[in-house]
Structures are given as C-alpha cells and as structure tokens.
Design an enzyme around this catalytic site. Structure first.
Site, PDB file in Angstrom:
ATOM      1  N   ILE A 151      43.815  39.179  46.793  1.00 40.36           N
ATOM      2  CA  ILE A 151      42.379  39.463  46.204  1.00 40.36           C
ATOM      3  C   ILE A 151      41.473  38.741  47.462  1.00 40.36           C
ATOM      4  O   ILE A 151      40.573  39.619  47.580  1.00 40.36           O
ATOM      5  CB  ILE A 151      42.344  38.684  44.921  1.00 40.36           C
ATOM      6  CG1 ILE A 151      43.234  39.236  43.854  1.00 40.36           C
ATOM      7  CG2 ILE A 151      40.706  38.457  44.584  1.00 40.36           C
ATOM      8  CD1 ILE A 151      42.990  38.522  42.626  1.00 40.36           C
ATOM      9  N   ASP A 170      43.057  28.765  54.312  1.00 46.81           N
ATOM     10  CA  ASP A 170      44.109  29.100  53.574  1.00 46.81           C
ATOM     11  C   ASP A 170      45.377  28.377  54.507  1.00 46.81           C
ATOM     12  O   ASP A 170      45.696  29.116  55.456  1.00 46.81           O
ATOM     13  CB  ASP A 170      44.378  30.678  53.311  1.00 46.81           C
ATOM     14  CG  ASP A 170      45.530  30.934  52.410  1.00 46.81           C
ATOM     15  OD1 ASP A 170      46.597  30.243  52.415  1.00 46.81           O
ATOM     16  OD2 ASP A 170      45.446  32.109  51.804  1.00 46.81           O
ATOM     17  N   CYS A 229      35.860  33.414  40.573  1.00 48.64           N
ATOM     18  CA  CYS A 229      36.539  34.363  39.584  1.00 48.64           C
ATOM     19  C   CYS A 229      38.029  34.358  39.840  1.00 48.64           C
ATOM     20  O   CYS A 229      38.988  35.038  39.322  1.00 48.64           O
ATOM     21  CB  CYS A 229      36.173  35.852  40.112  1.00 48.64           C
ATOM     22  SG  CYS A 229      34.397  36.323  39.881  1.00 48.64           S
ATOM     23  N   GLU A 260      38.625  27.268  28.204  1.00 44.83           N
ATOM     24  CA  GLU A 260      38.255  28.506  27.706  1.00 44.83           C
ATOM     25  C   GLU A 260      38.897  28.775  26.204  1.00 44.83           C
ATOM     26  O   GLU A 260      40.064  28.111  25.942  1.00 44.83           O
ATOM     27  CB  GLU A 260      38.992  29.573  28.538  1.00 44.83           C
ATOM     28  CG  GLU A 260      38.148  29.534  30.024  1.00 44.83           C
ATOM     29  CD  GLU A 260      38.618  31.019  30.823  1.00 44.83           C
ATOM     30  OE1 GLU A 260      39.468  31.590  30.361  1.00 44.83           O
ATOM     31  OE2 GLU A 260      38.158  30.553  32.012  1.00 44.83           O
ATOM     32  N   HIS A 278      35.705  35.367  31.589  1.00 48.17           N
ATOM     33  CA  HIS A 278      36.860  35.809  32.081  1.00 48.17           C
ATOM     34  C   HIS A 278      37.175  37.296  32.216  1.00 48.17           C
ATOM     35  O   HIS A 278      38.115  37.903  31.794  1.00 48.17           O
ATOM     36  CB  HIS A 278      38.054  35.071  31.506  1.00 48.17           C
ATOM     37  CG  HIS A 278      39.369  34.726  32.241  1.00 48.17           C
ATOM     38  ND1 HIS A 278      39.804  33.667  32.285  1.00 48.17           N
ATOM     39  CD2 HIS A 278      39.694  35.484  33.208  1.00 48.17           C
ATOM     40  CE1 HIS A 278      40.866  33.761  33.153  1.00 48.17           C
ATOM     41  NE2 HIS A 278      40.670  34.917  33.833  1.00 48.17           N
ATOM     42  N   LEU A 279      36.338  37.933  32.972  1.00 50.92           N
ATOM     43  CA  LEU A 279      36.122  39.461  32.932  1.00 50.92           C
ATOM     44  C   LEU A 279      36.675  39.862  34.492  1.00 50.92           C
ATOM     45  O   LEU A 279      36.918  41.226  34.531  1.00 50.92           O
ATOM     46  CB  LEU A 279      34.826  39.868  32.689  1.00 50.92           C
ATOM     47  CG  LEU A 279      34.029  39.760  31.506  1.00 50.92           C
ATOM     48  CD1 LEU A 279      32.610  40.394  31.615  1.00 50.92           C
ATOM     49  CD2 LEU A 279      34.823  40.320  30.352  1.00 50.92           C
TER      50      LEU A 279
END
Length: 524
Positions: A151, A170, A229, A260, A278-279
């Site tokens: 992602i 990373d 996200c 959540e 949480h879309l």
C-alpha cells in the site's frame, strides 16, 4: 467434501466459488460467540472479515479446522499463535484492497490540505468563509511514508504523480526497491524532521505500536499533517490531541482508531481533524476482490494443499503442490523415523536437499520434517505448527542445498543433533513413493510401512533366522525385510515391515538375541 463456515458477509460470487470448486459452504453471519463455539467443530474452514473473532476459545473448539481465511489484510480478529499451535493455516488477502486503501489515504491527504470537510459544513450552513479555509498545495511538499510495502508503494506512486518529494522509513525496504518505487529511504528521525505530510502504512506490532509517540510527534515539523489509514494504535492519540490543540501538528486524518467502533475518541472535535469509520477497504471493487480471493485460496488449500498468502505457513502454489506432495510425505516420514529413534533432548535439526528436490520450494518439506521429528513428544503437531514449536524450544533449524546427488535423482537427508551427538537419515522418492535409503551412514533401500521393526546388530551368521523365528512364533507376518551394513561382520541394521503390531515382550526377546545392540518399533 470439505465444509467451510462463512461467518461474515461475503459476495454471493465468493460463495459460488466454494460450491463450484467442490467445497460445501454454509453462510451463517452475525453469530454470537456461544453460537460459533457450538458449531465450529463441524467445519474444515472458517471465512471471516473483521466482525467474527477467531480467538483462542473458538480455535480450541475447532476440532477439525484446517484453515482460517480473512477477506482483507488485517488479522487482528484472529489469534494466530493459537491457530499455529493447533496446526491451522491463517491466510489473508493482502492485495485485493491495496489500491482502495491507498486511494483513501491520498483522499484524506487532499481533504486535510484543503480543509474540505470543514469548508463543506460551513458552506452548507449558509456561510461564505473564503478567508477561513486557507489550504496548502501538495505540489513540491515532502511526503513521509512510515511503511513502504504494497500500500505504501502505491501511495508513493500517486504522490510522485503529484510532483511531491517522497521519503520513506521502513526497516525492510532495500535500496534497490526504494529506487524502483521512487522514494528516498531514511531513518525515522530524518523523516520526522523533513516531512510536511506523514502517512502510515504498517501493521500494528509491538515494534510499531505508538511509533508516532509523544516524543516522536514533538520532533516533527511544525504544522505537519498526519494521515493514518493503516491500524489504530500506531499513533498515540492523546499526545496527538495535545499537539493539534497547540498547533504543532497542523491537522490529522484518521480512518482507524485504537478502540473501534469509535463512538467517542479523544481526537474528536480537535482542530482540523478528519475522521472516517474504517473505510479504507470499503469500495465495491475491493470488497468483491477480497471475497473472491479468499474463496479461491481456501478452496485451493482444502482441495490441493496449495497455500497462498498464509501468515503462519510456507506458501505453496497450485503448480508446486503436486510436485511437492511426495517429497512432503518423504520429509515427514523421514522426520518421524528420526524422532522415534531419539530419546534425549534435541538441539538442532538440519535438512539437506540434493538433486532435483533442491530446485523445489523446500520450506514446506523442512516444516513437514520438523513435524515428524517432534511428533513423538507433541502428538498434535503438524507442518503448520512445527516451525513455531521448534523456535519455542530453542531447536536450531537449518537447510542446505546442492544441485547434484551422486546416486539418486533427489535425496533428502535429515541430521538431528542431540545431547548425545548426531544421527542422520536419508530418503528418496521412487515412482512417487517415499523410501528410506540410509540409516546411521549405512545404505539400504526400504519402503515405509505403517509398522516397522528396527534392529541394530553386529553382522553375524544366524541373526536373520533367529529374528524370523521369533516373529513366526508370535504370529507376526513379515511384509518387507531390508538390510544394511558397514561391512561383513561389522555394524548392521535391519528394517522389517510387519502386518501385526509386535508387543513389548517380543521386542524384549529380540533385544536379548546375541549381537543385537538395539531394537524398537517404529510407526508411520
């Protein structure tokens, strides 16, 4: 026919995939934990999204469960250690919603930069506050990626298209991959000092929890924008609220939260804060993609043994599975032979692959061999749980490969190091059937039988007749009889496949024969 329980809503097309492939699929969504516990023992597979919790209680009740499939990336709702210890493969679909999640992060970045939600609410309330909503351009700004996997690399690609400068933190990002995706690899402190916008794209682990802590956030540029996200818990929410209120952080956009559903949160109402429920993966395309993928992956595993996107087991493609199958059987039986021959603590296990087998994916073979070695002590172990069990017990596991095998097209050798020294066993596959070809450095050629009698003796006249007579007296029929030795009159071994189980008394009488050093029953 394998049975799969679909416990969360999946596309009807995914249900059709199961059924077309020959897997019985029962759709039972919205189950309470007690309801799930009552029926999970009937199923070979469990398909979930994020609602159903496959916790340790559910896994303990799943007597025949072989695979849990998560339609999506995150597996916070699956107890992977519990599944691993029970030999259950856990797989997800990491690529089906990657674009959707990356696009949501980019959308949040735009919304923050131009304060779109607040401007929309103000305008629809009848106000016209042009001077209040002074945004920033993304052009030429520095985007800091925390996590540059699938992602993150898609976000980097979109950011490069916007002519942004992209830096990435990373630990697993290679220099070559950084160049390929168009980012500059940096350390976290460097990223914090340089980034105008920070986006997070990493799983939640002990090492990444609160990676943006109060201390880290204090090091960030004044006015930085933060987008999450990925996973709740990557950012210290209370610390972020303080810095939003002070203006040190210019804005934040979150799709995920520590708790959540997030019906209340310390961040709600903060200046220039945007929240979505949480879309990240919630597009029609993504929901369809992950559902279809999990149905294909689970069907492949249950029907052919192919393992795709597993989080606790080596991957095996559908093309590899038929080639690996006889070697997996060989490795497990060879490991079982070794495990039953050892009565002291195991320190290390080495797998050596020679010839054509060395060109295959050998990780499943090593896992199968470990399962065989440890099964005499851990009866329920299998190739999924074996590598973790070995690590937990401090057993060192190594592999070696060589393209050539002097005698056989393929040879697998397992060497077990114990507190008493080393023992080595080797086998091969002939016409699809596993055979053992070396024990204690002595060559022989024997098929594996369900029950075998192993005898180590001095090579002296009369031994074979004496063993045969004892077996005959006990009414134990000989199915196969294979011999190996160092040289005439020296150390020798005998492997006898038998049709009936010898009792302890018979084994004791064999041990009492002249020149016999060791005798034991082996079961496969």
């Amino acid at each position: 026919m394998p049975r799969v329980l679909i416990a969360d809503k999946l596309s009807p097309a995914a249900v059709d995939i199961f059924r077309q492939r020959g897997v019985e699929a029962d759709v039972k969504t919205g189950l309470s934990k007690d309801e799930l516990l009552k029926i999970i023992g009937e199923y070979d597979g469990l398909a979930v999204r994020s609602a159903t919790k496959a916790d340790k209680d559910v896994i303990a009740a799943a007597g025949q469960l072989k695979v849990i499939g998560r339609a999506g990336i995150g597996v916070d709702n699956v107890d992977i250690p519990a599944a691993t210890s029970k030999g259950i493969v856990v797989m997800n679909t990491p690529f089906g919603n990657s674009i959707t999640t990356a696009e949501h992060a980019v959308a949040m970045m735009f919304a923050l930069a131009r304060q779109i939600p607040a401007a929309d609410a103000s305008t629809q309330a009848g106000k016209w506050e042009k001077n209040r909503f002074m945004g920033i351009e993304l052009y030429a700004k520095t985007l800091g990626l925390i996590g540059a996997g699938n992602i993150g690399s898609i976000v980097a690609d979109r950011a490069n298209g916007l002519k942004m400068k992209v830096v990435a933190y990373d630990p697993f990002l290679s220099a070559e991959r950084a160049v390929e995706i168009g980012v500059e690899k940096v350390e976290l402190d460097d990223l914090l000092a340089r980034a105008d916008i920070i986006t997070l794209h990493t799983p939640l682990t002990d090492k990444t929890r609160n990676i943006l802590s109060a201390e880290s956030l204090a090091k960030a540029k004044k006015g930085v924008l933060i987008v999450n996200c990925a996973r709740g818990g990557l950012v210290d929410e209370a610390a972020l609220r303080t810095l939003l209120d002070s203006g040190h952080v210019g804005g934040a956009a979150f799709d995920v939260f520590v708790e959540e559903p997030a019906t209340a949160n310390v961040l709600f109402g903060a200046p220039n804060f945007i929240a979505t429920p949480h879309l990240g993966a919630s597009t029609l395309e993504a929901q369809e993609n992950v559902a279809l993928q999990v149905a294909e992956q689970m069907s492949d595993y249950l029907l052919t043994g192919a393992v795709t996107n597993a989080l606790n087991s080596p991957s095996v493609s559908a093309e590899e599975a038929p080639k690996l199958k006889p070697f997996v059987a060989l490795a497990e039986r060879l490991g079982a032979f070794a495990g039953q021959m050892i009565d002291v603590e195991i320190k290390a296990v080495e797998l050596a692959y020679e010839g054509e087998v060395a060109l295959l994916n050998t990780r499943p073979l090593t896992a199968a061999a470990l399962a065989g070695v440890m099964r005499p002590v851990l009866a329920e172990i299998n190739m999924v749980s074996a590598p973790a069990a070995a690590r937990e017990r401090g057993v060192t596991v190594t592999e070696s490969k060589q393209d050539d095998s002097p005698v056989f097209e393929s040879l697998v050798r397992i060497t077990v190091t114990t507190t008493m020294g080393k023992r080595s066993f080797a086998g091969t596959v002939v016409a699809g059937t596993p055979r053992i070809v070396e024990v204690k450095g002595m060559e022989l050629d024997a098929p594996f039988s369900p029950t075998m009698l192993y005898v180590n003796n001095q090579d002296k006249p009369g031994f074979i007749g004496a063993v045969g007579a004892l077996l005959s007296e006990a009414q134990v029929n000989i199915a196969t009889f294979n011999l190996g030795r160092v040289a005439a009159g020296e150390d020798a071994i005998c492997l006898i496949g038998v049709d009936q189980e010898p009792d302890d008394g018979l084994v004791g009488r064999i041990r009492a024969l002249p020149h016999v050093k060791e005798a034991r029953i082996l079961r496969f």
